[in-house]
Design a protein around this motif. Structure first.
Motif, PDB file in Angstrom:
ATOM      1  N   VAL A 144       0.622  -1.281  -0.117  1.00 42.33           N
ATOM      2  CA  VAL A 144       0.026  -0.094   0.118  1.00 42.33           C
ATOM      3  C   VAL A 144       1.235   1.295  -0.162  1.00 42.33           C
ATOM      4  CG1 VAL A 144      -2.417   1.034   1.240  1.00 42.33           C
ATOM      5  CG2 VAL A 144      -1.735  -1.522   1.163  1.00 42.33           C
ATOM      6  N   PRO A 145       0.613   2.156  -0.867  1.00 38.24           N
ATOM      7  CA  PRO A 145       1.635   3.532  -0.894  1.00 38.24           C
ATOM      8  C   PRO A 145       1.186   3.953  -0.310  1.00 38.24           C
ATOM      9  CG  PRO A 145      -0.171   3.062  -3.036  1.00 38.24           C
ATOM     10  CD  PRO A 145       0.108   1.516  -1.911  1.00 38.24           C
ATOM     11  N   ILE A 146       1.550   5.217   0.462  1.00 36.24           N
ATOM     12  CA  ILE A 146       1.550   5.642   2.117  1.00 36.24           C
ATOM     13  C   ILE A 146       0.878   6.621   1.996  1.00 36.24           C
ATOM     14  CG2 ILE A 146       2.390   6.910   4.048  1.00 36.24           C
ATOM     15  CD1 ILE A 146       4.050   4.383   4.648  1.00 36.24           C
ATOM     16  N   ARG A 147      -0.098   7.103   2.473  1.00 38.75           N
ATOM     17  CA  ARG A 147      -1.137   7.959   2.059  1.00 38.75           C
ATOM     18  C   ARG A 147      -0.578   9.184   3.463  1.00 38.75           C
ATOM     19  NH1 ARG A 147      -4.008   8.729  -2.095  1.00 38.75           N
ATOM     20  NH2 ARG A 147      -4.598   6.668  -2.950  1.00 38.75           N
ATOM     21  N   LEU A 148      -0.588  10.712   2.796  1.00 39.12           N
ATOM     22  CA  LEU A 148      -1.007  11.625   3.868  1.00 39.12           C
ATOM     23  C   LEU A 148      -2.409  11.772   4.688  1.00 39.12           C
ATOM     24  CD1 LEU A 148       1.754  14.642   2.863  1.00 39.12           C
ATOM     25  CD2 LEU A 148       1.733  12.862   4.473  1.00 39.12           C
ATOM     26  N   THR A 149      -2.822  12.887   5.463  1.00 41.75           N
ATOM     27  CA  THR A 149      -3.919  13.509   5.009  1.00 41.75           C
ATOM     28  C   THR A 149      -3.771  14.300   4.345  1.00 41.75           C
ATOM     29  OG1 THR A 149      -3.638  14.066   7.389  1.00 41.75           O
ATOM     30  CG2 THR A 149      -4.548  12.242   7.115  1.00 41.75           C
ATOM     31  N   LEU A 150      -4.938  15.239   4.145  1.00 42.92           N
ATOM     32  CA  LEU A 150      -5.306  15.952   3.150  1.00 42.92           C
ATOM     33  C   LEU A 150      -4.089  17.052   4.434  1.00 42.92           C
ATOM     34  CD1 LEU A 150      -5.734  17.808   0.116  1.00 42.92           C
ATOM     35  CD2 LEU A 150      -8.061  18.525   1.204  1.00 42.92           C
ATOM     36  N   GLU A 151      -5.080  16.964   4.876  1.00 45.84           N
ATOM     37  CA  GLU A 151      -4.303  17.931   6.194  1.00 45.84           C
ATOM     38  C   GLU A 151      -3.004  18.380   5.682  1.00 45.84           C
ATOM     39  OE1 GLU A 151      -6.383  18.505   9.785  1.00 45.84           O
ATOM     40  OE2 GLU A 151      -4.704  19.209  10.841  1.00 45.84           O
ATOM     41  N   GLN A 152      -1.906  17.058   5.908  1.00 45.38           N
ATOM     42  CA  GLN A 152      -0.706  17.085   6.151  1.00 45.38           C
ATOM     43  C   GLN A 152      -0.828  17.552   4.965  1.00 45.38           C
ATOM     44  OE1 GLN A 152      -1.023  12.548   7.031  1.00 45.38           O
ATOM     45  NE2 GLN A 152       0.055  13.076   9.089  1.00 45.38           N
ATOM     46  N   SER A 153      -1.206  17.064   3.679  1.00 42.49           N
ATOM     47  CA  SER A 153      -0.205  18.001   2.629  1.00 42.49           C
ATOM     48  C   SER A 153      -0.830  19.592   2.982  1.00 42.49           C
ATOM     49  CB  SER A 153      -1.110  17.463   1.559  1.00 42.49           C
ATOM     50  OG  SER A 153      -0.870  17.628   0.068  1.00 42.49           O
ATOM     51  N   PHE A 154      -1.659  19.963   2.880  1.00 42.19           N
ATOM     52  CA  PHE A 154      -2.124  21.224   3.016  1.00 42.19           C
ATOM     53  C   PHE A 154      -0.781  22.189   4.187  1.00 42.19           C
ATOM     54  CE2 PHE A 154      -4.058  24.541   5.625  1.00 42.19           C
ATOM     55  CZ  PHE A 154      -4.163  25.492   4.435  1.00 42.19           C
ATOM     56  N   MET A 155      -0.833  21.358   4.903  1.00 44.95           N
ATOM     57  CA  MET A 155       0.269  22.009   6.100  1.00 44.95           C
ATOM     58  C   MET A 155       2.026  21.920   5.728  1.00 44.95           C
ATOM     59  SD  MET A 155      -1.049  23.241   8.522  1.00 44.95           S
ATOM     60  CE  MET A 155      -0.062  24.256   9.324  1.00 44.95           C
ATOM     61  N   GLU A 156       1.890  21.151   4.355  1.00 46.03           N
ATOM     62  CA  GLU A 156       3.986  20.816   4.108  1.00 46.03           C
ATOM     63  C   GLU A 156       3.653  21.494   2.724  1.00 46.03           C
ATOM     64  OE1 GLU A 156       5.109  16.403   3.869  1.00 46.03           O
ATOM     65  OE2 GLU A 156       4.522  17.118   1.545  1.00 46.03           O
ATOM     66  N   ALA A 157       2.285  22.239   1.835  1.00 44.32           N
ATOM     67  CA  ALA A 157       2.274  22.751   1.078  1.00 44.32           C
ATOM     68  C   ALA A 157       2.497  24.684   0.981  1.00 44.32           C
ATOM     69  CB  ALA A 157       1.101  22.835   0.362  1.00 44.32           C
ATOM     70  N   VAL A 158       1.843  24.133   2.284  1.00 43.77           N
ATOM     71  CA  VAL A 158       1.593  25.963   2.733  1.00 43.77           C
ATOM     72  C   VAL A 158       2.872  26.145   3.487  1.00 43.77           C
ATOM     73  CG1 VAL A 158       0.169  27.282   5.027  1.00 43.77           C
ATOM     74  CG2 VAL A 158      -0.355  26.387   3.417  1.00 43.77           C
ATOM     75  N   SER A 159       3.577  25.227   4.338  1.00 42.65           N
ATOM     76  CA  SER A 159       5.493  25.810   4.914  1.00 42.65           C
ATOM     77  C   SER A 159       6.261  25.552   3.373  1.00 42.65           C
ATOM     78  CB  SER A 159       5.818  24.893   6.116  1.00 42.65           C
ATOM     79  OG  SER A 159       4.971  23.489   5.562  1.00 42.65           O
ATOM     80  N   ASP A 160       6.267  24.919   3.010  1.00 39.28           N
ATOM     81  CA  ASP A 160       7.123  24.716   1.743  1.00 39.28           C
ATOM     82  C   ASP A 160       7.172  26.395   1.323  1.00 39.28           C
ATOM     83  OD1 ASP A 160       8.086  23.051   2.194  1.00 39.28           O
ATOM     84  OD2 ASP A 160       6.459  21.594   0.510  1.00 39.28           O
ATOM     85  N   SER A 161       5.940  26.985   1.168  1.00 38.58           N
ATOM     86  CA  SER A 161       5.307  28.054  -0.246  1.00 38.58           C
ATOM     87  C   SER A 161       6.366  29.380   0.977  1.00 38.58           C
ATOM     88  CB  SER A 161       4.599  28.966   0.361  1.00 38.58           C
ATOM     89  OG  SER A 161       3.617  28.957   1.101  1.00 38.58           O
ATOM     90  N   PRO A 162       7.139  30.243  -0.357  1.00 30.38           N
ATOM     91  CA  PRO A 162       7.763  31.491   0.534  1.00 30.38           C
ATOM     92  C   PRO A 162       6.803  31.975   1.332  1.00 30.38           C
ATOM     93  CG  PRO A 162       7.566  31.652  -2.081  1.00 30.38           C
ATOM     94  CD  PRO A 162       6.997  30.930  -1.771  1.00 30.38           C
ATOM     95  N   THR A 163       7.758  32.154   2.621  1.00 27.00           N
ATOM     96  CA  THR A 163       7.456  33.414   3.372  1.00 27.00           C
ATOM     97  C   THR A 163       8.033  34.814   3.763  1.00 27.00           C
ATOM     98  OG1 THR A 163       9.087  32.696   5.848  1.00 27.00           O
ATOM     99  CG2 THR A 163       6.763  31.618   5.338  1.00 27.00           C
ATOM    100  N   THR A 164       8.164  34.896   2.499  1.00 32.26           N
ATOM    101  CA  THR A 164       8.485  36.605   2.286  1.00 32.26           C
ATOM    102  C   THR A 164       7.624  37.600   2.312  1.00 32.26           C
ATOM    103  OG1 THR A 164       8.702  36.470   0.121  1.00 32.26           O
ATOM    104  CG2 THR A 164      10.601  35.842   1.349  1.00 32.26           C
ATOM    105  N   PRO A 165       6.974  38.424   2.766  1.00 27.75           N
ATOM    106  CA  PRO A 165       6.236  39.645   2.810  1.00 27.75           C
ATOM    107  C   PRO A 165       5.589  40.035   2.366  1.00 27.75           C
ATOM    108  CG  PRO A 165       8.003  40.765   3.596  1.00 27.75           C
ATOM    109  CD  PRO A 165       8.412  39.407   3.515  1.00 27.75           C
ATOM    110  N   GLY A 166       4.833  38.356   1.925  1.00 28.31           N
ATOM    111  CA  GLY A 166       3.728  38.834  -0.136  1.00 28.31           C
ATOM    112  C   GLY A 166       2.204  39.056   0.578  1.00 28.31           C
ATOM    113  N   GLY A 167       2.272  39.521   0.105  1.00 31.27           N
ATOM    114  CA  GLY A 167       0.476  40.388   0.313  1.00 31.27           C
ATOM    115  C   GLY A 167       0.777  41.393   0.720  1.00 31.27           C
ATOM    116  N   GLU A 168       1.896  42.495  -0.360  1.00 25.85           N
ATOM    117  CA  GLU A 168       1.878  43.377  -0.363  1.00 25.85           C
ATOM    118  C   GLU A 168       2.474  44.250  -0.913  1.00 25.85           C
ATOM    119  OE1 GLU A 168       2.678  45.150   3.494  1.00 25.85           O
ATOM    120  OE2 GLU A 168       1.125  44.774   4.700  1.00 25.85           O
ATOM    121  N   VAL A 169       2.385  45.224  -1.438  1.00 24.55           N
ATOM    122  CA  VAL A 169       2.860  46.007  -2.877  1.00 24.55           C
ATOM    123  C   VAL A 169       3.071  47.711  -2.176  1.00 24.55           C
ATOM    124  CG1 VAL A 169       2.482  44.486  -4.959  1.00 24.55           C
ATOM    125  CG2 VAL A 169       0.618  46.355  -4.154  1.00 24.55           C
ATOM    126  N   THR A 170       4.624  48.225  -2.754  1.00 17.24           N
ATOM    127  CA  THR A 170       4.393  49.341  -2.565  1.00 17.24           C
ATOM    128  C   THR A 170       3.710  50.548  -3.078  1.00 17.24           C
ATOM    129  OG1 THR A 170       5.992  49.399  -4.610  1.00 17.24           O
ATOM    130  CG2 THR A 170       7.279  49.482  -2.455  1.00 17.24           C
TER     131      THR A 170
END
Lengths: 263, 313
Positions: free
Chosen positions: B286-312
């Motif tokens: 059986v391939p090991i599965r993550l829960t969607l929550e684990q996958s979500f947390m991975e995706a969110v933590s992998d993405s850049p954490t620079t102060p995005g969301g704001e522009v000059t």
């Protein structure tokens, strides 16, 4: 449009506004009924130094009806000023504006439904007064309809202002304040010639004249209904048609501004 | 059905404030017959995306189409049903009156609306409460009636923003069933929810948004599967199993189970061959599965954490 009329009616019933109108109508009917004795007294005493008794009665009824209509329109403007800001509040705007109707349709449907529902209520209440006056004083029913028609136009002009302010400023309180400011300015502009003489400035005269012709003339429009009811000649229709023009312009301006907003 | 290309939304700030980037070049293509989940932390741009496709909010740049129309065309909403988040439905109306108003705003005739109302109320389990004023409803009841009003025009596209918010567990299961039924009719459902388990249970595809950007988009299966981790259930007993370093490593082993992480998915064949050579009976792989929550947390933590969301400004 059908949906909005039902919605506005349900909201009006829920807010118990009908009771307020019912209360002031009953007072009006009682006042007119009680004035029947005044008619009999006058008929017994013959010609009054004030003039023909029937004319005095007609004048009194028209003035009373005028006050009733003014109060009704005032209450309606106060009661409905918050309707558009409420529709466009967070959580409700998404409901109304996500349906397959354009924003212009939403605006016009709500404006006309408020006009028909509240205007209809005012018309019914004032017709009861007119009917009472017709029965008690044997006055002409048709003649007394003029003030009602004139006040209906006045109500529509008021509503265009509160709707415009409600959409742009997003607050019922601000809509009421805008309506009051417009009323105060148009009232002051009746004395524009005196103001211009006092300031003695051609620029001031130009500005006050321009504002006078642009702004609706709430203080002068009721005089037209009164003159028609009393059989007096109407000196000028300008206050009426310039005010209607103002209301139409306000609606036309509001639509693109409403379309541009994010909700 | 829903198509966006480089969709960007920047909310203007005040005179001295910076603009807020709510959506940053979002390109999505969502087709009929699927349940599409939009996931992301608060402020990720999920609701903004829905509002733009509904024409409630204007995009700053990019292209978006819904049912072949641009969002500023009212026809685009003709076959769309929408349940807003944190809605504030007119509390002076009853459930039936509110659904009726929705139907009229969608241009339906009175008889058509009357015909549809009983089945809609039954579908969301509100047939006993239709004549009660909305102000007397609980949060869960409001959600159910909100779903009913969104379905009055028999829409092809159903957009649901936090549909199970405030709904009890039994109600959630019922709403899930309603969604599955809608999907079976070939309709598209876009589901915006914080409850990842809910999305995992019903969604076919998921996009994860972070600071206005799509950081992951895939089917739920693909998002949750761990392609190189396997659980092998076999009668291992006391036999020694070694996994050469060049193909992966052994994560866990017992007399009945072996868990391995491989460098490549295809290298599972090496493990199978090894087990068969040692005459070990393999019961399942059986391939090991993550829960969607684990996958979500991975995706969110992998993405850049620079102060995005704001522009000059």
């Amino acid at each position: 449009m059908r949906g909005f009329v039902g919605d506005t009616y349900a909201e009006m019933m829920d807010r118990k506004i009908v009771w307020v109108f019912g209360f002031i109508t009953i007072i009006g009917v009682l006042a007119i009924s009680a004035s029947g004795k005044m008619t009999i007294d006058m008929q017994f005493q013959g010609a009054s130094p004030l003039g023909d008794p029937s004319e005095i009665i007609l004048l009194s009824v028209v003035k009373g009806l005028d006050f009733f209509l003014w109060l009704s329109v005032f209450l309606t403007v106060m009661a409905t000023a918050g309707l558009m800001p409420s529709i466009l509040s967070k959580g409700r705007a998404e409901y109304y504006l996500s349906k397959s109707v354009s924003r212009a349709t939403v605006l016009l449907s709500k404006l006309f439904s408020v006009f028909f529902v509240y205007g209809g209520l005012i018309a019914i209440c004032s017709l009861l007064l007119v009917l009472t006056a017709t029965v008690v004083h044997s006055l002409s029913f048709t003649v007394l309809l003029y003030p009602i028609v004139v006040y209906m136009i006045l109500l529509f002009i008021w509503l265009t202002i509160t709707f415009f302010a409600g959409i742009i400023l997003g607050s019922g309180t601000m809509a009421i304040m805008t309506a009051v400011i417009v009323w105060v300015v148009q009232f002051a502009l009746q004395f524009r010639e005196g103001i211009a003489r006092f300031v003695d400035s051609s620029v001031t005269k130009f500005i006050t004249d321009a504002l006078y012709y642009i702004l609706p003339k709430f203080s002068q429009i009721p005089d037209l209904g009164e003159a028609l009811a009393l059989g007096h000649p109407v000196e000028s229709w300008l206050p009426l048609w310039t005010s209607i023009l103002f209301a139409c312009s306000i609606v036309i301006i509001t639509i693109p501004l409403f379309n541009r907003r994010d909700y | 059905m829903i198509y966006s290309e480089e969709l960007t939304k920047i909310y203007k700030g005040g005179l001295k404030k910076r603009g807020i980037v709510a959506l940053d070049r979002v390109s999505l293509s969502i087709q009929a017959g699927e349940i599409f989940g939009l996931l992301g932390p608060n402020g990720a741009g999920k609701t903004t995306f829905l509002k733009i496709i509904l024409g409630l909010t204007k995009s700053t740049s990019g292209r978006v189409e819904i049912a072949g129309f641009r969002p500023d065309d009212a026809r685009s909403r003709l076959r769309v049903g929408y349940l807003p988040e944190n809605h504030s439905f007119p509390s002076y109306l009853s459930g039936i009156e509110m659904i009726r108003l929705s139907g009229k705003m969608c241009g339906l005739g009175s008889s058509e609306i009357s015909d549809r109302i009983p089945s809609l109320l039954q579908q969301v389990g509100m047939e006993r409460w239709g004549t009660t004023k909305l102000r007397k409803y609980s949060k869960g009841m409001l959600q159910r009636i909100g779903i009913a009003q969104a379905l009055i025009n028999n829409p092809d596209i159903v957009l649901l923003d936090e549909p199970t918010d405030g709904v009890d567990p039994v109600g959630r299961v019922e709403i899930r069933d309603v969604l599955k039924k809608i999907k079976e009719e070939g309709k598209l459902i876009v589901l915006n929810s914080h409850l990842l388990s809910e999305v995992e249970a019903v969604a076919d595809r998921v996009a994860i948004l972070q600071r206005g950007r799509v950081v992951k988009i895939n089917t739920v299966d693909e998002l949750t599967i761990r392609g190189t981790q396997f659980e092998i259930n076999a009668d291992i007993g006391n036999k020694l199993i070694e996994v050469p370093e060049e193909i992966g490593k052994k994560l866990n082993m017992s007399t009945t189970k072996l868990v391995v992480e491989l460098r490549e998915e295809s290298q599972i064949n090496f493990i199978i061959d090894d087990l068969r050579m040692k005459k070990i009976n393999i019961r399942s792989i059986v391939p090991i599965r993550l829960t969607l929550e684990q996958s979500f947390m991975e995706a969110v933590s992998d993405s850049p954490t620079t102060p995005g969301g704001e522009v000059t400004p």
